[in-house]
Structure formats: structure tokens, C-alpha cells
Write an enzyme that holds these catalytic residues in place. Sequence first.
Site, PDB file in Angstrom:
ATOM      1  N   CYS A   1      44.574  42.612 107.863  1.00  0.00           N
ATOM      2  CA  CYS A   1      43.113  41.173 107.203  1.00  0.00           C
ATOM      3  C   CYS A   1      44.598  40.371 107.104  1.00  0.00           C
ATOM      4  O   CYS A   1      45.461  40.329 106.118  1.00  0.00           O
ATOM      5  CB  CYS A   1      42.581  40.975 106.405  1.00  0.00           C
ATOM      6  SG  CYS A   1      41.661  39.597 105.474  1.00  0.00           S
TER       7      CYS A   1
ATOM      8  N   HIS B   1      50.561  42.168 103.823  1.00  0.00           N
ATOM      9  CA  HIS B   1      48.695  42.051 104.304  1.00  0.00           C
ATOM     10  C   HIS B   1      47.931  41.543 103.434  1.00  0.00           C
ATOM     11  O   HIS B   1      48.580  42.402 101.726  1.00  0.00           O
ATOM     12  CB  HIS B   1      48.331  42.836 105.540  1.00  0.00           C
ATOM     13  CG  HIS B   1      49.104  44.624 105.088  1.00  0.00           C
ATOM     14  ND1 HIS B   1      49.784  45.454 105.950  1.00  0.00           N
ATOM     15  CD2 HIS B   1      48.841  45.307 103.825  1.00  0.00           C
ATOM     16  CE1 HIS B   1      49.021  46.936 105.395  1.00  0.00           C
ATOM     17  NE2 HIS B   1      49.240  46.337 104.085  1.00  0.00           N
TER      18      HIS B   1
ATOM     19  N   ASN C   1      53.799  44.348 101.669  1.00  0.00           N
ATOM     20  CA  ASN C   1      54.266  45.077 103.644  1.00  0.00           C
ATOM     21  C   ASN C   1      53.357  43.634 104.192  1.00  0.00           C
ATOM     22  O   ASN C   1      52.756  43.033 105.256  1.00  0.00           O
ATOM     23  CB  ASN C   1      53.261  46.116 103.615  1.00  0.00           C
ATOM     24  CG  ASN C   1      54.351  46.900 103.025  1.00  0.00           C
ATOM     25  OD1 ASN C   1      55.568  47.193 103.239  1.00  0.00           O
ATOM     26  ND2 ASN C   1      53.250  48.273 102.943  1.00  0.00           N
TER      27      ASN C   1
END
Length: 362
Positions: A301, A266, A264
Amino acid sequence: MLKLSCNVTDSKLQRSLLFFSHSYRSDPVNFIRRRIVSCSQTKKTGLVPLRAVVSADQGSVVQGLATLADQLRLGSLTEDGLSYKEKFVVRSYEVGSNKTATVETIANLLQEVGCNHAQSVGFSTDGFATTTTMRKLHLIWVTARMHIEIYKYPAWGDVVEIETWCQSEGRIGTRRDWILKDSVTGEVTGRATSKWVMMNQDTRRLQKVSDDVRDEYLVFCPQEPRLAFPEENNRSLKKIPKLEDPAQYSMIGLKPRRADLDMNQHVNNVTYIGWVLESIPQEIVDTHELQVITLDYRRECQQDDVVDSLTTTTSEIGGTNGSATSGTQGHNDSQFLHLLRLSGDGQEINRGTTLWRKKPSS
């Protein structure tokens, strides 16, 4: 969609699939709950495993070969179709210096069995358990909270059996639970629970779970709540306070590797666990082992972010009603409060708590 992997002759397959298709159109919910099956290949017959996919939209049936991964995987849906079990061998690269699995290994196995569960009931393989409606709307699941309790770490070469299931969690998310067992003795060696929320993959904003999405996955969930931990007064529900400066221990300037990004785009939720542990004092790592970890995920993040890991010792928190850690905290146990934040502006990424027990004598 419902996937059925069976060893059957072509004529028997056609009769069986016609029955499955008719039953599914008549009563899809009860059909799924009664008729999910999984059959492995047998050397005796030499028959090739086949996969039948029953479409919820047309009730049509598509036949195809099971993948090699399907044939080799040591997992299947349980008899009622509402949970999934899989066995894993602990490999040499999954253990630490004491030859037992690391907590990151445990977390990765939890993620793997959850994804395999989703695939086994027909959810997408191009993301983490995305349904048809989710893919149309560019929606994905992201972790909001993870709580893991490990009562006994498996060693190199041990076989771990993990059972998982999911269920609705209010209007904004879903919940997934796990129970870990020693495959030989049947002893429960750990439990875990998690909360997931829905995010728009394009805008990166959270979104409520729509009725259409809920209807797509609820047929595969227990009708009555089934929880790995009792709800009352258990550690998995405790609110985590924010750690304020100055922290007792810190590790500054952690950077995501390319390998830390998931499908995804991340940073994978298991990476955060490793970052949290980086600021644990070495004397604790030498003499204790992690018993409980709870993490709240506050923001994404990205690959270019730089992260600070902060840790402070906390006072004892009461036992966990019904869990294996209840009433076992003693003077040899240590508990810590954690914070992951961006190095530049101090934005909070993740907050957590860990409980450590004395290592067993060898």
C-alpha cells in the site's frame, strides 16, 4: 559480522579480540554459537563500553565505542546467541482508555525487538535486518503473514519481556517468532509468529532467498525448529478465506498518513492492524478485547492509496492445539473476517481474522 559489547581495559581488549579473531577464522559457525557475549557498563569500574566487530570476510577486528542506544537498551542476546530478549516499559501514550496496551503497541514492540535482534548480530540499521548480500542486490524483507495471540494485556507502567528468534521457512522466506512475558512474574502473556518474504526494492517484485543470503543469517538461527506455537492444528496456520461483498460492517476511504510509511517506503505493517480494527462494530469494542489476530499481506500500500476496511462476523473455528486459546472459545467470544482493499479498483491489500473475548470485569 558479530558485535561484542564489553567493558575491558585496552590491554585486556587487545588480548581478547585476538583470541576472538583467531577462533572466528577457525570455525565461524561454532564460534558464533559459543562466543556471543554482551556486557553492560558498571558504575563501580567506570569503564566505557566498547564494541568489537569481527568481520566474516577477513577475520579482522574493529574497535569502537558502543552507541548511547546500546548502553540504554534493556536487551541482549541469550547465552547461546540464537535468540534475543528485551524488556520494555509500557508508556502512557501506548495504552488505550482502559489503561492497558493496545494491540498496535504490542505489534510495534514485536517489530522493535525484531529489529534490535538483527542489529545485535551485525545486520544493517538502514533497513529491516538486511544482510550484506541483500544490500548489494537491493533486497528487503516484507511481511507476508502476522499472527498474534494476547492472553493478558500489560497495563501502563508494566514491564514486558519479549524474546524473539528467526529461522528459515522453506525456499522463499523466513520466519520470526516471539514470546511475551510479564517481567515480574514470568507469566507468558502472549505469543506471535510471522512469515517474511524477500522483495527487490527497485522492481517491487518478490524473489527467492538465495543461498548466499541464507548462509548469512542461518548461523544466528536455532539448528532445530523452535516454534512459538505447535505446528499441528494451530490457528496461526489456518487459511483465511476472502471476504465477499456485501460486508456487514465497513469503513470507507481510509488514507495513509506520512507517518504511516516505514523506512522501506511502504505503509508499515502495524498500520494495517489499525485499519482492520476501524470496521469492528462499536458494541464489540465496548464489551470485548482482541485475543487473536491473523493477517495475510497481499500487496503493498502506497502513500497515495485510498483503502476500504470491510468486516463480517464468522462462525466459530476450533481451538488452537497447544496455544492458550485452545478450548476457551465460548458463547461470549466473537470472531470476524476482514478485508482491506483499494477503494478505486477493489484490489485486495490484506485479509485477516480476529477473535475477541469478553473484557475482564474490573
